[in-house]
Design a protein around this motif. Structure first.
Motif, PDB file in Angstrom:
ATOM      1  N   MET A  66      92.590 -26.524  75.934  1.00  0.00           N
ATOM      2  CA  MET A  66      92.009 -25.416  74.975  1.00  0.00           C
ATOM      3  C   MET A  66      92.669 -25.212  73.859  1.00  0.00           C
ATOM      4  O   MET A  66      94.167 -25.016  73.765  1.00  0.00           O
ATOM      5  N   PHE A  67      92.230 -25.299  72.705  1.00  0.00           N
ATOM      6  CA  PHE A  67      92.744 -25.091  71.586  1.00  0.00           C
ATOM      7  C   PHE A  67      92.792 -23.506  71.096  1.00  0.00           C
ATOM      8  O   PHE A  67      91.560 -22.882  70.760  1.00  0.00           O
ATOM      9  N   GLU A  68      93.853 -22.744  71.215  1.00  0.00           N
ATOM     10  CA  GLU A  68      93.768 -21.128  71.376  1.00  0.00           C
ATOM     11  C   GLU A  68      94.136 -20.823  69.548  1.00  0.00           C
ATOM     12  O   GLU A  68      94.999 -21.235  69.176  1.00  0.00           O
ATOM     13  N   SER A  69      93.254 -20.285  69.030  1.00  0.00           N
ATOM     14  CA  SER A  69      93.382 -19.818  67.600  1.00  0.00           C
ATOM     15  C   SER A  69      94.392 -18.795  67.431  1.00  0.00           C
ATOM     16  O   SER A  69      94.706 -18.027  68.580  1.00  0.00           O
ATOM     17  N   VAL A  70      94.943 -18.615  66.374  1.00  0.00           N
ATOM     18  CA  VAL A  70      96.180 -17.552  66.117  1.00  0.00           C
ATOM     19  C   VAL A  70      95.771 -16.567  65.671  1.00  0.00           C
ATOM     20  O   VAL A  70      96.222 -15.626  64.846  1.00  0.00           O
ATOM     21  N   THR A  71      94.660 -15.852  66.575  1.00  0.00           N
ATOM     22  CA  THR A  71      93.930 -14.617  65.969  1.00  0.00           C
ATOM     23  C   THR A  71      94.365 -13.226  67.111  1.00  0.00           C
ATOM     24  O   THR A  71      93.590 -12.538  67.225  1.00  0.00           O
ATOM     25  N   TRP A  72      95.087 -13.578  67.853  1.00  0.00           N
ATOM     26  CA  TRP A  72      95.529 -12.694  68.987  1.00  0.00           C
ATOM     27  C   TRP A  72      95.720 -11.239  68.490  1.00  0.00           C
ATOM     28  O   TRP A  72      95.418 -10.124  69.105  1.00  0.00           O
ATOM     29  N   VAL A  73      96.362 -11.065  67.580  1.00  0.00           N
ATOM     30  CA  VAL A  73      96.500  -9.651  66.898  1.00  0.00           C
ATOM     31  C   VAL A  73      95.773  -9.658  65.468  1.00  0.00           C
ATOM     32  O   VAL A  73      96.069  -8.547  64.850  1.00  0.00           O
ATOM     33  N   ALA A  74      94.921 -10.230  65.046  1.00  0.00           N
ATOM     34  CA  ALA A  74      93.974 -10.333  64.011  1.00  0.00           C
ATOM     35  C   ALA A  74      93.013  -9.166  64.149  1.00  0.00           C
ATOM     36  O   ALA A  74      91.720  -9.292  63.868  1.00  0.00           O
ATOM     37  N   ASN A  75      93.219  -7.960  64.568  1.00  0.00           N
ATOM     38  CA  ASN A  75      92.283  -6.914  64.743  1.00  0.00           C
ATOM     39  C   ASN A  75      92.896  -5.757  63.654  1.00  0.00           C
ATOM     40  O   ASN A  75      93.949  -5.823  63.158  1.00  0.00           O
ATOM     41  N   LYS A  76      92.051  -4.896  63.609  1.00  0.00           N
ATOM     42  CA  LYS A  76      92.396  -3.925  62.295  1.00  0.00           C
ATOM     43  C   LYS A  76      93.784  -3.194  62.732  1.00  0.00           C
ATOM     44  O   LYS A  76      94.453  -3.192  61.607  1.00  0.00           O
ATOM     45  N   ASP A  77      93.892  -2.665  63.867  1.00  0.00           N
ATOM     46  CA  ASP A  77      95.235  -1.755  63.998  1.00  0.00           C
ATOM     47  C   ASP A  77      96.352  -2.590  63.830  1.00  0.00           C
ATOM     48  O   ASP A  77      97.334  -2.140  63.222  1.00  0.00           O
ATOM     49  N   ARG A  78      96.352  -3.443  64.596  1.00  0.00           N
ATOM     50  CA  ARG A  78      97.576  -4.405  64.913  1.00  0.00           C
ATOM     51  C   ARG A  78      97.855  -5.257  63.340  1.00  0.00           C
ATOM     52  O   ARG A  78      99.145  -5.383  63.000  1.00  0.00           O
ATOM     53  N   ALA A  79      96.678  -5.674  62.734  1.00  0.00           N
ATOM     54  CA  ALA A  79      97.164  -6.186  61.536  1.00  0.00           C
ATOM     55  C   ALA A  79      97.438  -5.061  60.305  1.00  0.00           C
ATOM     56  O   ALA A  79      98.525  -5.473  59.571  1.00  0.00           O
ATOM     57  N   ALA A  80      96.920  -4.170  60.488  1.00  0.00           N
ATOM     58  CA  ALA A  80      97.512  -2.939  59.544  1.00  0.00           C
ATOM     59  C   ALA A  80      99.111  -2.671  59.581  1.00  0.00           C
ATOM     60  O   ALA A  80      99.492  -2.385  58.727  1.00  0.00           O
ATOM     61  N   ALA A  81      99.289  -2.918  60.774  1.00  0.00           N
ATOM     62  CA  ALA A  81     100.624  -2.485  60.962  1.00  0.00           C
ATOM     63  C   ALA A  81     101.826  -3.272  60.212  1.00  0.00           C
ATOM     64  O   ALA A  81     102.953  -2.949  60.015  1.00  0.00           O
ATOM     65  N   ILE A  82     100.968  -4.705  59.897  1.00  0.00           N
ATOM     66  CA  ILE A  82     101.965  -5.491  59.227  1.00  0.00           C
ATOM     67  C   ILE A  82     101.603  -5.801  57.727  1.00  0.00           C
ATOM     68  O   ILE A  82     101.895  -6.763  57.152  1.00  0.00           O
ATOM     69  N   LEU A  88      91.120  -8.168  54.455  1.00  0.00           N
ATOM     70  CA  LEU A  88      91.481  -9.557  54.622  1.00  0.00           C
ATOM     71  C   LEU A  88      91.353 -10.302  55.929  1.00  0.00           C
ATOM     72  O   LEU A  88      91.295 -11.553  56.195  1.00  0.00           O
ATOM     73  N   LEU A  89      90.985  -9.447  56.856  1.00  0.00           N
ATOM     74  CA  LEU A  89      90.981  -9.956  58.309  1.00  0.00           C
ATOM     75  C   LEU A  89      89.692 -11.086  58.372  1.00  0.00           C
ATOM     76  O   LEU A  89      89.858 -11.969  59.187  1.00  0.00           O
ATOM     77  N   GLU A  90      88.688 -10.545  57.831  1.00  0.00           N
ATOM     78  CA  GLU A  90      87.601 -11.543  57.968  1.00  0.00           C
ATOM     79  C   GLU A  90      87.860 -12.988  57.640  1.00  0.00           C
ATOM     80  O   GLU A  90      87.572 -13.849  58.435  1.00  0.00           O
ATOM     81  N   GLN A  91      88.503 -13.258  56.591  1.00  0.00           N
ATOM     82  CA  GLN A  91      88.682 -14.546  56.211  1.00  0.00           C
ATOM     83  C   GLN A  91      89.661 -15.231  56.901  1.00  0.00           C
ATOM     84  O   GLN A  91      89.732 -16.264  57.320  1.00  0.00           O
ATOM     85  N   ALA A 145      82.607 -10.055  65.339  1.00  0.00           N
ATOM     86  CA  ALA A 145      81.524 -10.307  64.124  1.00  0.00           C
ATOM     87  C   ALA A 145      81.941 -11.350  63.276  1.00  0.00           C
ATOM     88  O   ALA A 145      81.382 -12.415  62.881  1.00  0.00           O
ATOM     89  N   GLN A 146      83.533 -11.293  62.826  1.00  0.00           N
ATOM     90  CA  GLN A 146      84.141 -12.185  62.053  1.00  0.00           C
ATOM     91  C   GLN A 146      84.422 -13.603  62.715  1.00  0.00           C
ATOM     92  O   GLN A 146      83.930 -14.600  62.023  1.00  0.00           O
ATOM     93  N   LEU A 147      84.645 -13.559  63.784  1.00  0.00           N
ATOM     94  CA  LEU A 147      84.776 -14.926  64.802  1.00  0.00           C
ATOM     95  C   LEU A 147      83.580 -15.587  64.913  1.00  0.00           C
ATOM     96  O   LEU A 147      83.423 -16.830  64.713  1.00  0.00           O
TER      97      LEU A 147
END
Length: 304
Positions: A66-82, A88-91, A145-147
């Motif tokens: 399984m190739f796991e993408s590095v998008t585990w925290v690439a959601n609105k709330d957790r990405a905003a915190a950093i 930016l998240l869509e791309q 939707a982005q994924l």
């Protein structure tokens, strides 16, 4: 062909890259996020090295990956915190899946499934602010939707701690015609962080979504924690595998740890041999927090 039908052999799944990078390689990951590594050549080289180490192990053992993408925290709330905006998240989500697709395109001798990771809206260990299933669907549908634009083989939601959020993720995936898997985390007592038994959670998700999820996993727990609570109920057939922690520590202890508890790789392999022998229908095996390629090798030896 469904994803389950593609699991014609053991498949390795590695979700422990964050702790490996932080504790073993000295890489700073604000917010436990690995997706920023895609933004520079050094970061991409680190990720490529990790993926290719997994490929080499799978090739040696004759198993899938399984190739796991590095998008585990690439959601609105957790990405905003950093410091990452929703725009930016869509791309970011698309790029992360494209990154593993390009790696897979150059590999012809190892079966590889592209898994787009999603995670909980908040802390997967402490679901203090829980959503109902409608709110969860609305929240997660943005990342789904982005994924969907990147066309992964499956979306895998890891460290989910209560069924309502899982139901929302499954419904959002269905809306975008994406295969989806749900991986629940459990505490040292084998129960979800909310106190719900694992079987009840699986049954609740399936009942609310007409069994749309391809399969379920357990992750981010030591086998000693979840094995006693597994039984011969019908729900066990819905679990396709385990992605275990190296450490026996509780999530509260792991949250404040300043040193890595990497457990005993050989002992972890022994547990996985027990899992494989007891539940022969399971096909996905791997390491989560505290694991590295030493643990993955022992897991592979025990399950292939």
């Amino acid at each position: 062909m469904t994803i389950l039908e593609k699991l014609d052999r053991p498949f390795l799944c590695y979700t422990g890259i964050e702790t490996d990078l932080i504790f073993n390689q000295g890489v700073d990951l604000p917010g436990f996020a690995t997706f920023p590594l895609l933004e520079n050549e050094e970061g991409r080289e680190l990720l490529t090295k990790s993926y290719l180490e997994q490929v080499e192990l799978a090739r040696e053992m004759g198993c899938g990956l399984m190739f796991e993408s590095v998008t585990w925290v690439a959601n609105k709330d957790r990405a905003a915190a950093i410091g990452y905006s929703a725009n930016l998240l869509e791309q970011i989500n698309v790029d992360a899946v494209q990154f593993i697709r390009e790696l897979r395109d150059n590999i012809c001798d190892v079966p590889i499934i592209l898994s787009a990771q999603v995670g909980p809206r908040g802390d997967g260990y402490k679901p203090d602010s829980q959503m109902d299933d409608g709110e969860a669907e609305q929240y997660h549908q943005h990342q789904l939707a982005q994924l969907a634009k990147a066309k992964p083989d499956i979306v895998s939601a890891f460290t989910i701690s209560y069924p309502e959020e899982a139901i929302g993720i499954v419904r959002a995936a269905q809306k975008h015609q994406l295969p989806v898997a749900i991986s629940f985390t459990v505490e040292t007592d084998g129960l979800l962080p909310t106190g719900m038994p694992l079987g009840e959670a699986l049954d609740a998700v399936d009942a609310a979504t007409d069994n749309y999820a391809e399969y379920f996993l357990i992750n981010c727990a030591h086998p000693e924690h979840f094995l006693p609570n597994l039984n011969d109920g019908p729900w066990i057939e819905r679990i396709a595998g385990m992605v275990a922690n190296a450490s026996r520590c509780s999530h509260a202890e792991l949250d404040v740890a300043t040193e890595l508890d990497d457990g005993d790789p050989k002992e972890l392999g022994t547990y996985f041999a027990m899992i494989k022998n007891t539940y022969p229908h399971m096909r996905i095996f791997g390491g989560c927090c505290g694991t590295d390629m030493r643990h993955m090798r022992e897991i592979a030896l025990a399950t292939t």
